[in-house]
Design a protein around this motif. Structure first.
Motif, PDB file in Angstrom:
ATOM      1  N   PRO A  10       0.801  -1.234   0.000  1.00 23.60           N
ATOM      2  CA  PRO A  10       0.000   0.000   0.000  1.00 23.60           C
ATOM      3  C   PRO A  10       0.833   1.283   0.000  1.00 23.60           C
ATOM      4  O   PRO A  10       0.398   2.297  -0.556  1.00 23.60           O
ATOM      5  CB  PRO A  10      -0.858  -0.108   1.257  1.00 23.60           C
ATOM      6  N   VAL A  11       2.008   1.240   0.591  1.00 21.39           N
ATOM      7  CA  VAL A  11       2.860   2.438   0.601  1.00 21.39           C
ATOM      8  C   VAL A  11       3.339   2.753  -0.813  1.00 21.39           C
ATOM      9  O   VAL A  11       3.281   3.894  -1.263  1.00 21.39           O
ATOM     10  CB  VAL A  11       4.063   2.257   1.560  1.00 21.39           C
ATOM     11  N   ARG A  12       3.763   1.721  -1.540  1.00 23.85           N
ATOM     12  CA  ARG A  12       4.231   1.953  -2.908  1.00 23.85           C
ATOM     13  C   ARG A  12       3.081   2.391  -3.814  1.00 23.85           C
ATOM     14  O   ARG A  12       3.264   3.248  -4.684  1.00 23.85           O
ATOM     15  CB  ARG A  12       4.935   0.707  -3.440  1.00 23.85           C
ATOM     16  N   ARG A  13       1.901   1.822  -3.609  1.00 23.68           N
ATOM     17  CA  ARG A  13       0.745   2.284  -4.397  1.00 23.68           C
ATOM     18  C   ARG A  13       0.464   3.754  -4.112  1.00 23.68           C
ATOM     19  O   ARG A  13       0.198   4.536  -5.023  1.00 23.68           O
ATOM     20  CB  ARG A  13      -0.502   1.441  -4.080  1.00 23.68           C
ATOM     21  N   ARG A  14       0.543   4.143  -2.849  1.00 20.01           N
ATOM     22  CA  ARG A  14       0.280   5.549  -2.491  1.00 20.01           C
ATOM     23  C   ARG A  14       1.336   6.464  -3.089  1.00 20.01           C
ATOM     24  O   ARG A  14       1.009   7.567  -3.558  1.00 20.01           O
ATOM     25  CB  ARG A  14       0.222   5.707  -0.968  1.00 20.01           C
ATOM     26  N   ILE A  15       2.584   6.049  -3.086  1.00 19.49           N
ATOM     27  CA  ILE A  15       3.640   6.860  -3.696  1.00 19.49           C
ATOM     28  C   ILE A  15       3.324   7.085  -5.175  1.00 19.49           C
ATOM     29  O   ILE A  15       3.421   8.208  -5.671  1.00 19.49           O
ATOM     30  CB  ILE A  15       5.032   6.219  -3.499  1.00 19.49           C
ATOM     31  N   ALA A  20       1.428  10.417  -9.683  1.00 19.95           N
ATOM     32  CA  ALA A  20       0.524  10.523 -10.833  1.00 19.95           C
ATOM     33  C   ALA A  20       0.070  11.962 -11.054  1.00 19.95           C
ATOM     34  O   ALA A  20      -0.269  12.347 -12.170  1.00 19.95           O
ATOM     35  CB  ALA A  20      -0.687   9.615 -10.644  1.00 19.95           C
ATOM     36  N   ASP A  21       0.087  12.762 -10.006  1.00 17.87           N
ATOM     37  CA  ASP A  21      -0.287  14.174 -10.122  1.00 17.87           C
ATOM     38  C   ASP A  21       0.844  15.034 -10.669  1.00 17.87           C
ATOM     39  O   ASP A  21       0.653  16.205 -10.944  1.00 17.87           O
ATOM     40  CB  ASP A  21      -0.734  14.724  -8.765  1.00 17.87           C
ATOM     41  N   GLY A  22       2.024  14.459 -10.805  1.00 14.50           N
ATOM     42  CA  GLY A  22       3.171  15.191 -11.341  1.00 14.50           C
ATOM     43  C   GLY A  22       4.427  14.912 -10.534  1.00 14.50           C
ATOM     44  O   GLY A  22       4.383  14.298  -9.462  1.00 14.50           O
ATOM     45  N   GLU A  23       5.511  15.357 -11.064  1.00 14.24           N
ATOM     46  CA  GLU A  23       6.824  15.145 -10.468  1.00 14.24           C
ATOM     47  C   GLU A  23       6.883  15.723  -9.052  1.00 14.24           C
ATOM     48  O   GLU A  23       6.361  16.805  -8.798  1.00 14.24           O
ATOM     49  CB  GLU A  23       7.845  15.844 -11.373  1.00 14.24           C
ATOM     50  N   LEU A  24       7.519  14.981  -8.144  1.00 17.20           N
ATOM     51  CA  LEU A  24       7.671  15.431  -6.763  1.00 17.20           C
ATOM     52  C   LEU A  24       9.099  15.226  -6.290  1.00 17.20           C
ATOM     53  O   LEU A  24       9.735  14.223  -6.640  1.00 17.20           O
ATOM     54  CB  LEU A  24       6.762  14.631  -5.825  1.00 17.20           C
ATOM     55  N   ALA A  25       9.566  16.141  -5.473  1.00 15.18           N
ATOM     56  CA  ALA A  25      10.873  15.984  -4.839  1.00 15.18           C
ATOM     57  C   ALA A  25      10.774  14.880  -3.800  1.00 15.18           C
ATOM     58  O   ALA A  25       9.717  14.665  -3.198  1.00 15.18           O
ATOM     59  CB  ALA A  25      11.299  17.293  -4.180  1.00 15.18           C
ATOM     60  N   SER A  26      11.866  14.179  -3.588  1.00 17.12           N
ATOM     61  CA  SER A  26      11.859  13.073  -2.629  1.00 17.12           C
ATOM     62  C   SER A  26      11.411  13.546  -1.253  1.00 17.12           C
ATOM     63  O   SER A  26      10.696  12.831  -0.554  1.00 17.12           O
ATOM     64  CB  SER A  26      13.226  12.402  -2.565  1.00 17.12           C
ATOM     65  N   GLY A  27      11.797  14.752  -0.864  1.00 14.94           N
ATOM     66  CA  GLY A  27      11.389  15.295   0.437  1.00 14.94           C
ATOM     67  C   GLY A  27       9.884  15.427   0.561  1.00 14.94           C
ATOM     68  O   GLY A  27       9.306  15.148   1.623  1.00 14.94           O
ATOM     69  N   ILE A  33       4.211  10.518   2.948  1.00 10.61           N
ATOM     70  CA  ILE A  33       4.182   9.129   3.414  1.00 10.61           C
ATOM     71  C   ILE A  33       4.393   9.056   4.922  1.00 10.61           C
ATOM     72  O   ILE A  33       3.740   8.254   5.608  1.00 10.61           O
ATOM     73  CB  ILE A  33       5.219   8.272   2.649  1.00 10.61           C
ATOM     74  N   ARG A  34       5.240   9.902   5.454  1.00 10.31           N
ATOM     75  CA  ARG A  34       5.450   9.929   6.911  1.00 10.31           C
ATOM     76  C   ARG A  34       4.146  10.304   7.611  1.00 10.31           C
ATOM     77  O   ARG A  34       3.759   9.681   8.597  1.00 10.31           O
ATOM     78  CB  ARG A  34       6.540  10.928   7.283  1.00 10.31           C
ATOM     79  N   GLU A  35       3.457  11.292   7.066  1.00  7.59           N
ATOM     80  CA  GLU A  35       2.191  11.742   7.648  1.00  7.59           C
ATOM     81  C   GLU A  35       1.119  10.651   7.580  1.00  7.59           C
ATOM     82  O   GLU A  35       0.381  10.435   8.534  1.00  7.59           O
ATOM     83  CB  GLU A  35       1.713  12.994   6.903  1.00  7.59           C
ATOM     84  N   GLU A  36       1.031   9.964   6.452  1.00  4.55           N
ATOM     85  CA  GLU A  36      -0.022   8.969   6.257  1.00  4.55           C
ATOM     86  C   GLU A  36       0.288   7.606   6.877  1.00  4.55           C
ATOM     87  O   GLU A  36      -0.612   6.925   7.353  1.00  4.55           O
ATOM     88  CB  GLU A  36      -0.300   8.785   4.765  1.00  4.55           C
ATOM     89  N   PHE A  37       1.567   7.198   6.836  1.00  2.04           N
ATOM     90  CA  PHE A  37       1.919   5.840   7.258  1.00  2.04           C
ATOM     91  C   PHE A  37       2.874   5.797   8.450  1.00  2.04           C
ATOM     92  O   PHE A  37       3.138   4.715   8.972  1.00  2.04           O
ATOM     93  CB  PHE A  37       2.557   5.064   6.095  1.00  2.04           C
ATOM     94  N   GLY A  38       3.435   6.943   8.829  1.00  3.49           N
ATOM     95  CA  GLY A  38       4.375   6.962   9.944  1.00  3.49           C
ATOM     96  C   GLY A  38       5.710   6.303   9.630  1.00  3.49           C
ATOM     97  O   GLY A  38       6.379   5.779  10.518  1.00  3.49           O
ATOM     98  N   ILE A  39       6.111   6.325   8.370  1.00  4.13           N
ATOM     99  CA  ILE A  39       7.354   5.681   7.941  1.00  4.13           C
ATOM    100  C   ILE A  39       8.482   6.718   7.903  1.00  4.13           C
ATOM    101  O   ILE A  39       8.281   7.848   7.456  1.00  4.13           O
ATOM    102  CB  ILE A  39       7.172   5.023   6.555  1.00  4.13           C
ATOM    103  N   GLY A  43      12.937   4.512   5.277  1.00  3.73           N
ATOM    104  CA  GLY A  43      11.926   3.563   4.833  1.00  3.73           C
ATOM    105  C   GLY A  43      11.285   3.986   3.526  1.00  3.73           C
ATOM    106  O   GLY A  43      11.089   3.166   2.612  1.00  3.73           O
ATOM    107  N   VAL A  44      10.966   5.277   3.416  1.00  4.49           N
ATOM    108  CA  VAL A  44      10.381   5.790   2.176  1.00  4.49           C
ATOM    109  C   VAL A  44      11.387   5.666   1.042  1.00  4.49           C
ATOM    110  O   VAL A  44      11.028   5.293  -0.074  1.00  4.49           O
ATOM    111  CB  VAL A  44       9.905   7.250   2.345  1.00  4.49           C
TER     112      VAL A  44
END
Length: 112
Positions: A10-15, A20-27, A33-39, A43-44
């Motif tokens: 599920p984490v990879r699907r969420r990433i 899908a909305d456009g390019e994102l910086a790793s940060g 992902i930290r906010e949604e999954f606490g990772i 880990g991310v």
């Protein structure tokens, strides 16, 4: 690893949904992902690496930043796997499209 195995997490699907909305910086990916999954950031980073190594995401450097985006090539494997199942929903989507067009047409006629 098969694309479906990669997308089983599920984490990879969420990433991928975020990308899908456009390019994102790793940060930015890490923050979401930290906010949604606490990772944690490491880990991310591991999830991003799995997506990259399996052709589902790509990365490019811009100065010190790493910008991630969806790699459509990797999704072709998933698309191919789904092909035999499309008939289950395509007819319903066509019917939905027809009903939406009918509704728009009726509203336009009412406005006249």
């Amino acid at each position: 690893m098969h694309a479906m195995d990669v997308l089983g997490d599920p984490v990879r699907r969420r990433i991928l949904e975020l990308l899908a909305d456009g390019e994102l910086a790793s940060g930015a990916v890490v923050e979401h992902i930290r906010e949604e999954f606490g990772i944690s950031q490491p880990g991310v980073s591991q999830h991003l690496r799995v997506l990259r190594e399996n052709g589902l995401a790509s990365v490019r450097a811009e100065g010190t930043r790493r910008l991630y985006s969806v790699d459509a090539g990797g999704l072709r494997e998933v698309d191919g796997w789904l092909a035999p199942f499309r008939h289950f929903w395509e007819q319903r989507l066509d019917a939905l499209g027809t009903e939406i067009a009918r509704g728009k047409r009726a509203r336009r006629e009412e406005e006249r």
